[in-house]
Scaffold this motif. Structure first.
Motif, PDB file in Angstrom:
ATOM      1  N   ASP A  65      26.933   1.416 -15.629  1.00 13.13           N
ATOM      2  CA  ASP A  65      26.761   2.790 -16.407  1.00 13.13           C
ATOM      3  C   ASP A  65      27.282   2.203 -17.759  1.00 13.13           C
ATOM      4  OD1 ASP A  65      26.384   5.094 -17.303  1.00 13.13           O
ATOM      5  OD2 ASP A  65      27.988   5.966 -16.649  1.00 13.13           O
ATOM      6  N   CYS A  66      26.417   1.313 -18.381  1.00 12.71           N
ATOM      7  CA  CYS A  66      26.655   0.846 -19.821  1.00 12.71           C
ATOM      8  C   CYS A  66      25.253   0.341 -20.333  1.00 12.71           C
ATOM      9  CB  CYS A  66      27.649  -0.144 -19.926  1.00 12.71           C
ATOM     10  SG  CYS A  66      27.437  -1.783 -18.304  1.00 12.71           S
ATOM     11  N   SER A  67      25.365  -0.112 -21.597  1.00 12.75           N
ATOM     12  CA  SER A  67      24.225  -0.783 -21.893  1.00 12.75           C
ATOM     13  C   SER A  67      23.906  -2.417 -21.762  1.00 12.75           C
ATOM     14  CB  SER A  67      24.290  -0.709 -23.609  1.00 12.75           C
ATOM     15  OG  SER A  67      24.108   0.397 -23.921  1.00 12.75           O
ATOM     16  N   SER A  68      25.313  -3.037 -21.274  1.00 12.23           N
ATOM     17  CA  SER A  68      25.120  -4.454 -20.913  1.00 12.23           C
ATOM     18  C   SER A  68      26.400  -4.744 -20.251  1.00 12.23           C
ATOM     19  CB  SER A  68      24.778  -5.516 -22.127  1.00 12.23           C
ATOM     20  OG  SER A  68      25.937  -5.437 -22.944  1.00 12.23           O
ATOM     21  N   LEU A  69      26.305  -5.579 -19.371  1.00 20.91           N
ATOM     22  CA  LEU A  69      27.602  -5.973 -18.705  1.00 20.91           C
ATOM     23  C   LEU A  69      27.715  -7.608 -18.728  1.00 20.91           C
ATOM     24  CD1 LEU A  69      29.857  -5.022 -16.448  1.00 20.91           C
ATOM     25  CD2 LEU A  69      28.072  -5.660 -14.757  1.00 20.91           C
ATOM     26  N   ARG A  70      28.777  -7.979 -18.865  1.00 22.02           N
ATOM     27  CA  ARG A  70      29.049  -9.538 -18.967  1.00 22.02           C
ATOM     28  C   ARG A  70      29.632  -9.851 -17.675  1.00 22.02           C
ATOM     29  NH1 ARG A  70      27.884 -13.499 -22.614  1.00 22.02           N
ATOM     30  NH2 ARG A  70      28.722 -15.519 -21.990  1.00 22.02           N
ATOM     31  N   ILE A  71      29.130 -10.787 -17.032  1.00 14.05           N
ATOM     32  CA  ILE A  71      29.999 -11.269 -15.548  1.00 14.05           C
ATOM     33  C   ILE A  71      30.519 -12.648 -15.783  1.00 14.05           C
ATOM     34  CG2 ILE A  71      29.971 -11.495 -13.312  1.00 14.05           C
ATOM     35  CD1 ILE A  71      27.211  -9.403 -13.285  1.00 14.05           C
ATOM     36  N   VAL A  72      31.764 -12.845 -15.465  1.00 20.32           N
ATOM     37  CA  VAL A  72      32.341 -14.234 -15.592  1.00 20.32           C
ATOM     38  C   VAL A  72      32.993 -14.398 -14.273  1.00 20.32           C
ATOM     39  CG1 VAL A  72      34.067 -15.582 -16.493  1.00 20.32           C
ATOM     40  CG2 VAL A  72      32.862 -13.934 -17.962  1.00 20.32           C
ATOM     41  N   LEU A  73      32.317 -15.564 -13.634  1.00 13.66           N
ATOM     42  CA  LEU A  73      33.149 -16.063 -12.224  1.00 13.66           C
ATOM     43  C   LEU A  73      33.821 -17.256 -12.514  1.00 13.66           C
ATOM     44  CD1 LEU A  73      30.080 -15.748  -9.926  1.00 13.66           C
ATOM     45  CD2 LEU A  73      31.827 -14.125 -10.209  1.00 13.66           C
ATOM     46  N   TYR A  74      34.918 -17.352 -12.069  1.00  9.22           N
ATOM     47  CA  TYR A  74      35.989 -18.498 -12.509  1.00  9.22           C
ATOM     48  C   TYR A  74      36.918 -18.715 -11.287  1.00  9.22           C
ATOM     49  CZ  TYR A  74      39.246 -14.565 -13.129  1.00  9.22           C
ATOM     50  OH  TYR A  74      39.986 -13.392 -12.757  1.00  9.22           O
ATOM     51  N   THR A  76      40.703 -21.778 -10.996  1.00 10.69           N
ATOM     52  CA  THR A  76      41.444 -22.616 -11.489  1.00 10.69           C
ATOM     53  C   THR A  76      40.962 -24.112 -11.398  1.00 10.69           C
ATOM     54  OG1 THR A  76      43.277 -21.114 -11.323  1.00 10.69           O
ATOM     55  CG2 THR A  76      43.733 -23.564 -11.805  1.00 10.69           C
ATOM     56  N   GLY A  77      40.963 -24.778 -12.445  1.00 10.45           N
ATOM     57  CA  GLY A  77      40.348 -26.200 -12.119  1.00 10.45           C
ATOM     58  C   GLY A  77      39.027 -26.508 -12.095  1.00 10.45           C
ATOM     59  N   CYS A  78      38.126 -25.340 -12.402  1.00  5.81           N
ATOM     60  CA  CYS A  78      36.709 -25.264 -12.160  1.00  5.81           C
ATOM     61  C   CYS A  78      36.127 -24.658 -13.644  1.00  5.81           C
ATOM     62  CB  CYS A  78      36.179 -24.550 -11.295  1.00  5.81           C
ATOM     63  SG  CYS A  78      36.831 -25.046  -9.607  1.00  5.81           S
ATOM     64  N   TYR A  79      34.699 -25.314 -13.808  1.00  7.04           N
ATOM     65  CA  TYR A  79      33.957 -24.558 -14.808  1.00  7.04           C
ATOM     66  C   TYR A  79      33.547 -23.447 -14.652  1.00  7.04           C
ATOM     67  CZ  TYR A  79      33.285 -29.265 -16.490  1.00  7.04           C
ATOM     68  OH  TYR A  79      33.571 -30.717 -16.879  1.00  7.04           O
ATOM     69  N   SER A  80      33.609 -22.404 -15.494  1.00 10.79           N
ATOM     70  CA  SER A  80      33.335 -20.926 -15.287  1.00 10.79           C
ATOM     71  C   SER A  80      31.765 -20.932 -15.368  1.00 10.79           C
ATOM     72  CB  SER A  80      34.111 -19.755 -15.987  1.00 10.79           C
ATOM     73  OG  SER A  80      34.019 -20.155 -17.375  1.00 10.79           O
ATOM     74  N   ARG A  81      31.360 -19.641 -14.782  1.00 11.98           N
ATOM     75  CA  ARG A  81      29.897 -19.242 -15.005  1.00 11.98           C
ATOM     76  C   ARG A  81      29.873 -17.887 -15.441  1.00 11.98           C
ATOM     77  NH1 ARG A  81      25.803 -22.986 -13.037  1.00 11.98           N
ATOM     78  NH2 ARG A  81      24.552 -21.448 -14.276  1.00 11.98           N
ATOM     79  N   SER A  82      28.845 -17.420 -16.362  1.00 12.81           N
ATOM     80  CA  SER A  82      28.789 -16.288 -16.765  1.00 12.81           C
ATOM     81  C   SER A  82      27.395 -15.928 -17.032  1.00 12.81           C
ATOM     82  CB  SER A  82      29.574 -15.888 -18.239  1.00 12.81           C
ATOM     83  OG  SER A  82      28.934 -16.631 -19.133  1.00 12.81           O
ATOM     84  N   ILE A  83      27.128 -14.450 -16.975  1.00 14.66           N
ATOM     85  CA  ILE A  83      25.850 -14.001 -17.253  1.00 14.66           C
ATOM     86  C   ILE A  83      25.862 -12.571 -17.989  1.00 14.66           C
ATOM     87  CG2 ILE A  83      25.462 -12.885 -15.039  1.00 14.66           C
ATOM     88  CD1 ILE A  83      22.571 -13.844 -15.095  1.00 14.66           C
ATOM     89  N   GLN A  84      24.817 -12.162 -18.784  1.00 14.18           N
ATOM     90  CA  GLN A  84      24.980 -11.048 -19.441  1.00 14.18           C
ATOM     91  C   GLN A  84      23.944 -10.195 -18.952  1.00 14.18           C
ATOM     92  OE1 GLN A  84      26.206 -10.857 -23.392  1.00 14.18           O
ATOM     93  NE2 GLN A  84      26.168  -8.456 -23.692  1.00 14.18           N
ATOM     94  N   VAL A  85      23.921  -8.861 -18.338  1.00 15.04           N
ATOM     95  CA  VAL A  85      22.828  -8.003 -17.875  1.00 15.04           C
ATOM     96  C   VAL A  85      22.804  -6.928 -18.935  1.00 15.04           C
ATOM     97  CG1 VAL A  85      21.912  -6.861 -15.895  1.00 15.04           C
ATOM     98  CG2 VAL A  85      23.606  -8.946 -15.382  1.00 15.04           C
ATOM     99  N   VAL A  86      21.378  -6.871 -19.303  1.00 18.04           N
ATOM    100  CA  VAL A  86      21.151  -5.713 -20.340  1.00 18.04           C
ATOM    101  C   VAL A  86      20.746  -4.724 -19.371  1.00 18.04           C
ATOM    102  CG1 VAL A  86      19.898  -5.014 -22.050  1.00 18.04           C
ATOM    103  CG2 VAL A  86      21.067  -7.006 -22.197  1.00 18.04           C
ATOM    104  N   PHE A  87      20.893  -3.380 -19.174  1.00 18.31           N
ATOM    105  CA  PHE A  87      20.139  -2.573 -18.386  1.00 18.31           C
ATOM    106  C   PHE A  87      19.281  -1.534 -18.929  1.00 18.31           C
ATOM    107  CE2 PHE A  87      24.684  -3.126 -16.749  1.00 18.31           C
ATOM    108  CZ  PHE A  87      24.459  -3.478 -15.692  1.00 18.31           C
ATOM    109  N   THR A  88      18.274  -1.065 -18.213  1.00 16.95           N
ATOM    110  CA  THR A  88      17.171  -0.146 -19.032  1.00 16.95           C
ATOM    111  C   THR A  88      17.512   1.334 -18.607  1.00 16.95           C
ATOM    112  OG1 THR A  88      15.980  -0.228 -16.847  1.00 16.95           O
ATOM    113  CG2 THR A  88      15.630  -2.138 -18.365  1.00 16.95           C
ATOM    114  N   ALA A  89      16.605   2.123 -19.178  1.00 17.18           N
ATOM    115  CA  ALA A  89      16.830   3.521 -18.925  1.00 17.18           C
ATOM    116  C   ALA A  89      16.203   3.946 -17.754  1.00 17.18           C
ATOM    117  CB  ALA A  89      16.011   4.222 -20.125  1.00 17.18           C
ATOM    118  N   SER A  90      14.998   2.975 -16.947  1.00 17.56           N
ATOM    119  CA  SER A  90      14.362   3.266 -16.110  1.00 17.56           C
ATOM    120  C   SER A  90      15.455   3.363 -14.783  1.00 17.56           C
ATOM    121  CB  SER A  90      13.437   2.432 -15.705  1.00 17.56           C
ATOM    122  OG  SER A  90      12.774   2.634 -14.328  1.00 17.56           O
TER     123      SER A  90
END
Length: 185
Positions: A65-74, A76-90
């Motif tokens: 329930d927002c315009s965009s959501l950034r997700i970060v997986l992490y 300790t001792g590892c490279y983290s990964r992230s993605i940003q999701v943009v939501f639609t009105a549909s």
């Protein structure tokens, strides 16, 4: 396209988490943080899942329930990964949709389903005028717009065209075959 405020969110693929020291793909112990509309990061409402070394996160309905959501997986001792999701009105996956409350000029030409659009009536009027000035053979070649509202309007238009074409044909049938030849007159 990911629907906003979705009651049944689908998993979002984020990718692999690898150990910095040796590059080993991690399959356990990964955490998640989320940020709604670039706000503060908080712990994710759900636990990330892994399949074949690829990590996914399924957001909660509140997290969508927002315009965009950034997700970060992490981890300790590892490279983290992230993605940003943009939501639609549909409300459906894969469709952008429109937010009807954001349309400020309802009289403007806007291509919306189940809406009377002035440009369609203008196009029909222009085509009727064009047909009225044509002979029967040329009138049959005029294309009608795909957006005509109903079969009743098509029937009304067809009846009008038949009347106009018959009137034009009645006049053109009486013309000589060679009007420039004065002996035919």
């Amino acid at each position: 396209m990911y629907p906003r405020n979705n009651a049944n969110p689908l998993p979002i693929l984020v990718g692999t988490i690898t150990q910095i020291s040796d590059g080993v793909v991690q399959t356990t112990g990964v955490s998640v943080s989320v940020s709604k509309d670039n706000g503060a990061y908080v712990a994710g409402a759900n636990t990330p899942t892994v399949e074949q070394g690829e990590w996914s996160y399924t957001p909660s309905q509140a997290e969508t329930d927002c315009s965009s959501l950034r997700i970060v997986l992490y981890k300790t001792g590892c490279y983290s990964r992230s993605i940003q999701v943009v939501f639609t009105a549909s409300e459906s996956f894969g469709y952008a949709g429109t937010d009807q409350s954001k349309i400020t000029n309802a009289t403007a030409t806007v291509a919306l389903t189940n809406t009377s659009i002035k440009s369609v009536t203008d196009e029909v009027t222009a085509n009727v005028t064009k047909i009225a000035g044509q002979t029967a053979s040329a009138a049959s070649a005029v294309a009608f717009p795909a957006a005509i509202a109903s079969q009743a309007s098509v029937d009304t238009l067809a009846s009008y065209v038949d009347t106009e074409v018959a009137a034009i044909k009645a006049k053109t049938d009486n013309l000589p075959t060679d009007p420039a030849d004065a002996s035919d007159i």
